[in-house]
Design an enzyme around this catalytic site. Structure first.
Site, PDB file in Angstrom:
ATOM      1  CB  SER A  12      -0.950  -0.006   1.194  1.00 33.21           C
ATOM      2  OG  SER A  12      -0.248  -0.169   2.412  1.00 33.21           O
ATOM      3  N   GLY A 136       6.817  10.158   8.600  1.00 32.02           N
ATOM      4  CA  GLY A 136       5.886  11.149   9.122  1.00 32.02           C
ATOM      5  C   GLY A 136       4.498  10.566   9.248  1.00 32.02           C
ATOM      6  CB  THR A 138       2.236   9.221   5.601  1.00 33.59           C
ATOM      7  OG1 THR A 138       3.296   8.390   6.098  1.00 33.59           O
ATOM      8  CG2 THR A 138       2.770  10.624   5.372  1.00 33.59           C
ATOM      9  CE  LYS A 191       4.991   4.683  12.755  1.00 29.91           C
ATOM     10  NZ  LYS A 191       3.813   4.244  11.971  1.00 29.91           N
ATOM     11  CG  ASP A 244       4.617   8.222  12.006  1.00 33.00           C
ATOM     12  OD1 ASP A 244       3.459   7.939  11.635  1.00 33.00           O
ATOM     13  OD2 ASP A 244       5.626   7.606  11.598  1.00 33.00           O
ATOM     14  CB  SER A 254      -2.654   2.553  12.975  1.00 30.02           C
ATOM     15  OG  SER A 254      -1.635   1.808  13.614  1.00 30.02           O
ATOM     16  NE  ARG A 255       0.032  -2.899   7.869  1.00 30.54           N
ATOM     17  CZ  ARG A 255       0.528  -2.063   6.964  1.00 30.54           C
ATOM     18  NH1 ARG A 255      -0.278  -1.453   6.116  1.00 30.54           N
ATOM     19  NH2 ARG A 255       1.815  -1.816   6.891  1.00 30.54           N
ATOM     20  CD  GLU A 281       7.596  -2.904   9.254  1.00 30.23           C
ATOM     21  OE1 GLU A 281       8.322  -3.629   9.962  1.00 30.23           O
ATOM     22  OE2 GLU A 281       7.874  -2.575   8.088  1.00 30.23           O
TER      23      GLU A 281
END
Length: 332
Positions: A12, A136, A138, A191, A244, A254-255, A281
């Site tokens: 993605s 950042g 995004t 993060k 972020d 957000s996964r 991640e």
């Protein structure tokens, strides 16, 4: 300046950045390792799997051939998951000239030893190889939708940061440059761990007070580690740090946050990963971050409790109770 870029990673985020560059009038080549997937992208002129209905401009081509990537442009933007970052560069190196410039939008540490991604670039190529990181607040879908977005481009070589900015900046997409590569890397990696923690708290049914406290104290953890590794404190108050972190901890695009939510709701790790079906991640970053923290003697209690939930089967509620039971101390 010749506007030409090859983007590696057809997920993605890689697809969104390829769309952005192509829409800005840059000749763009998007590479992916899966031949079948790339053939589908070429046929459909869209990435139906990750960003459906966002059709490719004529300036965007696709390939699964690394030789074609190397011949297309000396400017590469790597968008593969951090665990595949080193492998991708090793596979790519035989095709490249010495004039190559490498940027990346991957967020995380090297899972082999916890090293930063710029250290991998310097090791595989050269410390003099022009290198930069994009990071950042995004989400890929919003970039593809052309919604207002701002990022940081960090490089020790200002000219390279400016070149990338020239390609990506424009319309609804704003770029800021920085020389703090380490700070931007650490902010982008850690993060994701904190987003899992915030998701867990929300999944347990805690409120906005808890989420705000986790974000604030989590930022403190990022700063402590980042400064120790050589980052600048002001970087962590910018887009690649606080910006972020807020994005990833508060929005269900957000996964990592959705993964934490699933854990907080009582689902096991495997089930939660299968439901999301994309790279998370923060799972590997939790292990790598804690190893770095212990190596450098940095106190990161939220990261530590998140690690124990992920790798030691600690109950999420117990992890929160452990944080609340910590000894009272001054904030600073």
């Amino acid at each position: 300046m010749n506007k030409k870029i090859a983007i590696l990673g057809a997920g993605s985020w890689g697809t969104a950045l390829a769309l952005l560059a192509a829409r800005n009038g840059c000749q763009t080549l998007l590479w992916g390792h899966n031949l079948e997937h790339m053939m589908a992208l070429a046929k459909d002129r869209q990435n139906k799997r990750y960003l459906p209905e966002h059709y490719f401009p004529a300036t965007l081509a696709v390939t699964s051939d690394l030789n074609e990537v190397a011949a297309f442009s000396k400017l590469l933007l790597v968008c593969v998951p951090s665990h595949a970052f080193k492998k991708t560069l090793i596979e790519l190196k035989p095709y490249l000239s010495n004039e190559i410039k490498i940027a990346w939008a991957s967020k995380g540490f090297n899972p082999d030893d916890g090293s930063l991604l710029h250290e991998i670039v310097a090791d595989i190529f050269s410390p003099q190889t022009p290198a930069a990181i994009l990071s950042g607040p995004t989400f890929a879908h919003e970039v593809a939708e052309n919604l207002p977005t701002a990022i940081t481009i960090a490089s020790s070589q200002p000219g390279f940061a400016k070149q990338l900015s020239y390609i990506l900046h424009g319309g609804q997409f704003r770029t800021y440059t920085s020389a703090d590569v380490v700070g931007v890397e650490v902010g982008g990696a850690v993060k994701n761990v904190l987003a899992i923690a915030a998701g867990i708290a929300d999944g347990l049914g805690f409120g906005a007070n808890t989420r705000a406290a986790l974000i604030t104290r989590g930022l403190n953890e990022i700063i402590r580690l980042g400064v120790e590794l050589g980052g600048k404190q002001e970087t962590f108050m910018g887009l690649a740090g606080l910006g972020d972190l807020i994005l990833t901890c508060t929005d269900n695009q957000s996964r990592n946050r959705r993964f934490g939510l699933a854990l907080g709701l009582g689902k096991d790790r495997i089930t939660a990963m299968q439901e999301i079906g994309q790279e998370i991640e923060g799972i590997s970053a939790a292990k790598e971050t804690l190893l770095l923290a212990r190596k450098h003697g940095i106190d990161m209690p939220i990261t530590e409790q998140t690690y124990k939930v992920l790798y030691e089967n600690l109950a999420p509620l117990t992890a929160v109770q452990n944080l609340l039971a910590r000894e009272q101390k001054a904030e600073s």
